[in-house]
Design an enzyme around this catalytic site. Sequence first.
Site, PDB file in Angstrom:
ATOM      1  N   SER A 232       0.908  -1.064   0.378  1.00 14.21           N
ATOM      2  CA  SER A 232       0.089   0.438  -0.509  1.00 14.21           C
ATOM      3  C   SER A 232       0.630   1.052   0.146  1.00 14.21           C
ATOM      4  CB  SER A 232      -0.847   0.054   1.453  1.00 14.21           C
ATOM      5  OG  SER A 232      -2.086   0.864   0.718  1.00 14.21           O
ATOM      6  N   GLN A 254      -1.430   3.464   6.348  1.00 11.32           N
ATOM      7  CA  GLN A 254      -1.366   2.713   5.613  1.00 11.32           C
ATOM      8  C   GLN A 254       0.331   2.062   5.424  1.00 11.32           C
ATOM      9  OE1 GLN A 254      -2.824   2.248   2.947  1.00 11.32           O
ATOM     10  NE2 GLN A 254      -4.312   3.629   3.450  1.00 11.32           N
ATOM     11  N   HIS A 257      -0.060  -1.573   7.291  1.00 14.83           N
ATOM     12  CA  HIS A 257      -0.379  -2.745   6.296  1.00 14.83           C
ATOM     13  C   HIS A 257       0.150  -3.635   5.573  1.00 14.83           C
ATOM     14  CE1 HIS A 257      -4.355  -2.346   4.363  1.00 14.83           C
ATOM     15  NE2 HIS A 257      -4.179  -0.930   3.924  1.00 14.83           N
ATOM     16  N   GLU A 324      -0.927   5.689  -4.798  1.00 10.91           N
ATOM     17  CA  GLU A 324      -2.128   4.629  -4.986  1.00 10.91           C
ATOM     18  C   GLU A 324      -3.610   5.477  -4.179  1.00 10.91           C
ATOM     19  OE1 GLU A 324      -4.010   0.243  -2.881  1.00 10.91           O
ATOM     20  OE2 GLU A 324      -1.974   1.710  -1.798  1.00 10.91           O
ATOM     21  N   HIS A 325      -3.372   6.299  -3.119  1.00 13.06           N
ATOM     22  CA  HIS A 325      -4.070   6.685  -2.053  1.00 13.06           C
ATOM     23  C   HIS A 325      -3.825   8.328  -2.367  1.00 13.06           C
ATOM     24  CE1 HIS A 325      -4.538   2.790  -0.848  1.00 13.06           C
ATOM     25  NE2 HIS A 325      -5.670   3.389  -0.750  1.00 13.06           N
ATOM     26  N   ASP A 358     -11.445   2.216   2.077  1.00 14.58           N
ATOM     27  CA  ASP A 358     -11.022   0.821   1.730  1.00 14.58           C
ATOM     28  C   ASP A 358     -12.312   0.091   2.236  1.00 14.58           C
ATOM     29  OD1 ASP A 358      -8.310   1.101   1.434  1.00 14.58           O
ATOM     30  OD2 ASP A 358      -7.887   0.882   3.196  1.00 14.58           O
ATOM     31  N   GLU A 412      -0.140  -2.509 -48.899  1.00 15.49           N
ATOM     32  CA  GLU A 412       0.247  -2.162 -47.664  1.00 15.49           C
ATOM     33  C   GLU A 412       1.908  -4.060 -48.028  1.00 15.49           C
ATOM     34  OE1 GLU A 412      -1.321  -1.248 -43.188  1.00 15.49           O
ATOM     35  OE2 GLU A 412      -1.876  -3.120 -44.416  1.00 15.49           O
ATOM     36  N   HIS A 417      -4.782 -11.028 -49.079  1.00 14.70           N
ATOM     37  CA  HIS A 417      -5.605  -9.649 -48.725  1.00 14.70           C
ATOM     38  C   HIS A 417      -6.214  -9.428 -49.439  1.00 14.70           C
ATOM     39  CE1 HIS A 417      -3.799 -10.010 -44.704  1.00 14.70           C
ATOM     40  NE2 HIS A 417      -4.454  -9.885 -43.457  1.00 14.70           N
TER      41      HIS A 417
END
Length: 428
Positions: A232, A254, A257, A324-325, A358, A412, A417
């Site tokens: 985290s 955090q 964690h 992340e946050h 959370d 091409e 094709h």
Amino acid sequence: MILMNNPGDKEVLRLLKQRMESVSQVEETVKEIIRRVKEEGDRALEEFLKRFEKHPVGIENLRVTEKEISEAQVEEEFVETIKIVIEDLKEFHRRQEERSFFFTTKGGSFLGEMVVPLESVGIYVPGGKVPYFSTLLMCAVPAIVAGVERIAVTTPPNENGGISPYILKTCEILGLKEIYRMGGAHAVAALTYGTETVKPVDKIVGPGGVFVTLAKKHVYGDVGIDSIAGPSEIAIVTDGSADLDLIAADFLSQAEHDENAMSVVITTSKEVFEKLPQVIERHLEALPEERRKTARISTENFGTIILTDSLKRAFEISNLIAPEHLEVLVENPFEPLGHIKNAGSVFLGKYTCESVGDYGAGPNHVLPTFRSARFSSGLRVSDFTKKIFITHLSEEDFRRKSELYSKMARWEGFEAHARAIDVRREKL
């Protein structure tokens, strides 16, 4: 703790690089685990279950039985709370649903894009020390909203070999019955490649520790993943108007964690810069022993307070970190929104601590880490769907455009094709 006074970009990036390097030390071990599970199936999986899980788990009891799920005992208040949170999460995630579209051209061709749910998804729920039923909710609700048919859950067993009753009861409320007691890189490998016991999935979602994060990174391509959602991170930008106790509490929310978690405060206030370390220490001492131990290691290794000369520079550094946050604890929290370019999820104002995100405010809490918020987003309903293009060319449009397509193919250098088009033109 690291203190940085008006650092340049290179200094900040050096700090981030050190954290990434500390994580990458186990990379070779992760690769070997993945290789062996892929090649040997259950034989390798059972070896890793006995080596890495807190309680040795045998292949024969790898999958949780329906009886275990139904017998999980929790407080009635927990059940009611989970039901409320599920509805709150559904309310937010339903707004993310994408619709199929179809239309007819002037020439009568039928074109469109069909949104289809993935057939199977594996949810990794961190566990062992604490029951992350909130992560289970965050991963399962958007998958259910998307219409995924098969949802498998894997989570590490506790020291008794069991799964937390909170996890099991949450699964029961959500209607999830395929649950495995395994964690780490071997769980990711088993869900990716399958074994004699574990059926493979199309995509793996959910955060984890270092082994899980690196494993997801290495299996990507053989299986879909949500993002690099690892240890985290939080960055808190403050102008000094916020209470120091609030900043310290959010910093540690955090840090507790994971030992590799990163908490950063970026402030324009010299007072915050000088006094916050002592306040963090006071809050640290108030934590229970196990959480305090984890938070202290994290704070010592990656806890950082940065002093800047302006909020503009504070957000430049925040964008560089791509956390992340991101908490915005300034006098007018909406004002800086235009400065925010890179963040997994943003929390505005003194009542919006990251913790409410959370546990079910609405937006998902499975978010990109390790600077991947520069190019990826938090978990959402579209992560559990795919888009299939639909084309039906009318004869009118074919007559009008086929010669153009044939020429393009030859420009091409793809003669076959062009011939596939020409043979149809000849039969008109």
